[in-house]
Design a protein around this motif. Structure first.
Motif, mmCIF file in Angstrom:
data_model
loop_
_atom_site.group_PDB
_atom_site.id
_atom_site.type_symbol
_atom_site.label_atom_id
_atom_site.label_comp_id
_atom_site.label_asym_id
_atom_site.label_seq_id
_atom_site.Cartn_x
_atom_site.Cartn_y
_atom_site.Cartn_z
ATOM 1 N N GLU A 157 -28.247 11.612 -7.297
ATOM 2 C CA GLU A 157 -27.823 12.013 -8.792
ATOM 3 C C GLU A 157 -27.388 13.170 -9.016
ATOM 4 O OE1 GLU A 157 -30.523 10.189 -8.362
ATOM 5 O OE2 GLU A 157 -31.202 9.170 -9.703
ATOM 6 N N ALA A 158 -28.018 13.661 -7.423
ATOM 7 C CA ALA A 158 -28.043 15.584 -7.152
ATOM 8 C C ALA A 158 -25.969 14.908 -6.150
ATOM 9 C CB ALA A 158 -28.504 15.728 -6.286
ATOM 10 N N PHE A 159 -25.716 13.761 -6.276
ATOM 11 C CA PHE A 159 -23.823 13.839 -5.736
ATOM 12 C C PHE A 159 -23.381 13.858 -7.124
ATOM 13 C CE2 PHE A 159 -20.528 11.789 -4.917
ATOM 14 C CZ PHE A 159 -19.648 11.782 -3.553
ATOM 15 N N VAL A 160 -24.130 13.436 -8.271
ATOM 16 C CA VAL A 160 -22.994 13.498 -9.609
ATOM 17 C C VAL A 160 -23.037 15.460 -9.683
ATOM 18 C CG1 VAL A 160 -22.890 13.578 -11.542
ATOM 19 C CG2 VAL A 160 -23.393 11.645 -10.058
ATOM 20 N N GLU A 161 -24.195 15.946 -9.808
ATOM 21 C CA GLU A 161 -24.509 17.348 -10.205
ATOM 22 C C GLU A 161 -23.655 18.062 -8.943
ATOM 23 O OE1 GLU A 161 -25.447 18.076 -13.035
ATOM 24 O OE2 GLU A 161 -27.094 16.976 -13.654
ATOM 25 N N ARG B 190 -14.272 13.286 -17.112
ATOM 26 C CA ARG B 190 -13.707 11.577 -16.992
ATOM 27 C C ARG B 190 -13.820 10.758 -15.507
ATOM 28 N NH1 ARG B 190 -8.101 11.802 -20.539
ATOM 29 N NH2 ARG B 190 -9.721 12.493 -22.354
ATOM 30 N N LEU B 191 -14.307 9.726 -14.919
ATOM 31 C CA LEU B 191 -15.088 9.187 -13.848
ATOM 32 C C LEU B 191 -13.752 7.849 -14.209
ATOM 33 C CD1 LEU B 191 -15.471 9.180 -11.222
ATOM 34 C CD2 LEU B 191 -18.489 8.994 -11.580
ATOM 35 N N LEU B 192 -13.064 7.801 -12.553
ATOM 36 C CA LEU B 192 -12.677 6.091 -12.460
ATOM 37 C C LEU B 192 -12.951 5.189 -11.126
ATOM 38 C CD1 LEU B 192 -10.887 3.693 -13.135
ATOM 39 C CD2 LEU B 192 -8.976 4.981 -12.044
ATOM 40 N N VAL B 193 -13.768 4.306 -11.451
ATOM 41 C CA VAL B 193 -14.635 3.415 -10.224
ATOM 42 C C VAL B 193 -14.593 2.543 -10.112
ATOM 43 C CG1 VAL B 193 -16.560 5.714 -9.694
ATOM 44 C CG2 VAL B 193 -16.594 3.716 -11.263
ATOM 45 N N GLY B 194 -14.910 1.360 -8.348
ATOM 46 C CA GLY B 194 -14.457 0.707 -8.441
ATOM 47 C C GLY B 194 -15.792 -0.152 -9.022
ATOM 48 N N ASP B 195 -15.999 -1.582 -9.100
ATOM 49 C CA ASP B 195 -16.886 -2.191 -9.862
ATOM 50 C C ASP B 195 -18.438 -2.331 -9.211
ATOM 51 O OD1 ASP B 195 -15.574 -3.967 -8.303
ATOM 52 O OD2 ASP B 195 -15.317 -5.697 -9.644
ATOM 53 N N ARG C 62 -20.450 2.313 -4.809
ATOM 54 C CA ARG C 62 -21.933 2.671 -4.566
ATOM 55 C C ARG C 62 -21.851 4.070 -3.647
ATOM 56 N NH1 ARG C 62 -25.648 -1.264 -6.551
ATOM 57 N NH2 ARG C 62 -27.181 -0.282 -5.521
ATOM 58 N N PHE C 63 -23.240 5.338 -4.166
ATOM 59 C CA PHE C 63 -22.434 6.120 -3.296
ATOM 60 C C PHE C 63 -24.612 6.993 -3.194
ATOM 61 C CE2 PHE C 63 -22.997 6.667 -7.897
ATOM 62 C CZ PHE C 63 -23.485 7.847 -8.252
ATOM 63 N N GLY C 64 -24.388 8.043 -2.757
ATOM 64 C CA GLY C 64 -25.651 8.446 -2.806
ATOM 65 C C GLY C 64 -26.700 7.902 -1.881
ATOM 66 N N GLY D 184 -27.023 5.078 -5.668
ATOM 67 C CA GLY D 184 -26.213 5.559 -6.986
ATOM 68 C C GLY D 184 -25.365 4.006 -7.064
ATOM 69 N N ASP D 185 -24.902 3.646 -8.360
ATOM 70 C CA ASP D 185 -23.830 2.819 -8.985
ATOM 71 C C ASP D 185 -23.349 2.968 -10.703
ATOM 72 O OD1 ASP D 185 -26.071 1.455 -10.497
ATOM 73 O OD2 ASP D 185 -26.254 0.316 -9.581
ATOM 74 N N VAL D 186 -22.647 1.751 -10.815
ATOM 75 C CA VAL D 186 -22.281 2.127 -12.291
ATOM 76 C C VAL D 186 -23.078 2.038 -12.900
ATOM 77 C CG1 VAL D 186 -21.256 1.149 -13.812
ATOM 78 C CG2 VAL D 186 -19.774 0.775 -11.332
#
Length: 311
Positions: free
Chosen positions: A103-107, A118-123, A126-128, A133-135
């Motif tokens: 969540e902090a990464f997104v912020e 707008r955000l484009l990611v693969g299905d 994963r992050f954070g 973090g996921d879709v």
């Protein structure tokens, strides 16, 4: 293309933007579809932004499982620019970045500095911290924070997902043409030309030897037809070349995995120049010869073959 080395380098008031994020190692056919979709997603009202890393995160998180990169960072940035990316943010993947909660990464990375809409990611994105973090998380946050999430489906060729892993397999097997199909361009290694043992000059085929600290994945040992591109010239100049990859088993005391390029029909002083060695066709595997005579004879055959292909 504007390149920001970290989020702190993004100027105040940047955006609004459409963003995609990933390693983009090799910028292969699947990656180019992502970039094309990003440009469409941005339309005329948003700044298209690629967020990437200065290294594979596995280099820090699981170095025992980190594969060799297909391209160096400079090569990746040039490739992104070549397909129309206007802005790239390069994140240093260090302990601080790896420890940020999703969540902090997104912020902190996507919303605040980039004003992402707008955000484009693969299905499978994963992050954070710990990849939590996921879709689903992104979609929930998007509903709360006012950005949309578009999921990019996988790109397949011959019923297999195009991936950097597949391309590494092909290069490791010397399958240059197949790797080229997936990359959309010839695989290449970039490095500085350094002094070697000068054996090629003594044999009548002086070669440009790349430094061991070169960028890009070196393919399987063998002899290749390709091109040497002198990037120290403006504009860069390309020459047809016969390329040797390997340890040169006919001689002793040769460092492992050398890349040597014999430029056809040119007498060049390339020492200290940064060059790209592009691989177009694999001629044969590496062979240990009984003496210098058979080696010179084979080199003449190889150069003739290369001349027919790229000369």
């Amino acid at each position: 293309m504007r390149i920001f080395a970290g989020i702190d380098a993004v100027p105040e008031g940047f955006g609004p933007s459409a963003v995609t994020i990933g390693k983009f190692d090799g910028l292969h056919a699947g990656h180019r579809v992502v970039v094309d979709d990003l440009l469409v997603l941005a339309g005329g009202d948003l700044e298209p932004v690629v967020v990437t890393f200065d290294r594979n995160p596995l280099e820090l998180l699981r170095p025992d499982r980190c594969p060799p990169p297909l391209v160096g960072l400079d090569q990746k940035l040039e490739l992104l620019e070549s397909v129309g990316v206007a802005t790239t943010v390069v994140l240093a993947f260090d302990e601080a970045l790896a420890s940020i909660e999703a969540e902090a990464f997104v912020e902190r990375v996507l919303l605040g500095p980039l004003d992402m809409r707008r955000l484009l990611v693969g299905d499978d994105f994963r992050f954070g911290r710990h990849g939590r973090g996921d879709v689903a998380l992104l979609t929930r946050m998007g509903a709360e924070r006012g950005f949309t999430v578009q999921v990019q489906q996988q790109v397949a060729i011959h019923s297999r997902r195009v991936s950097s892993t597949w391309i590494r397999e092909l290069l490791g097997a010397g399958a240059i043409e197949e790797a080229t199909d997936l990359l959309g361009r010839p695989p290449a290694v970039r490095g500085e030309v350094v002094h070697g043992a000068h054996r090629g000059r003594e044999l009548g085929y002086p070669t440009a030897n790349l430094a061991q600290q070169s960028d890009g994945m070196i393919p399987a040992d063998g002899v290749y037809a390709g091109r040497l591109v002198d990037r120290s010239l403006d504009p860069p100049v390309s020459y047809p070349a016969a390329i040797s990859v390997g340890s040169n088993p006919t001689f002793e005391g040769v460092p492992p995995k050398q890349v040597e390029a014999y430029v056809l029909d040119e007498t060049l002083d390339l020492y200290g120049h940064v060059v790209d060695v592009e691989f177009l066709h694999r001629i044969r595997g590496q062979v240990a010869y009984e003496g210098v005579g058979p080696l010179i004879a084979q080199m003449a055959v190889d150069v003739s073959h290369v001349r027919d292909l790229v000369g």
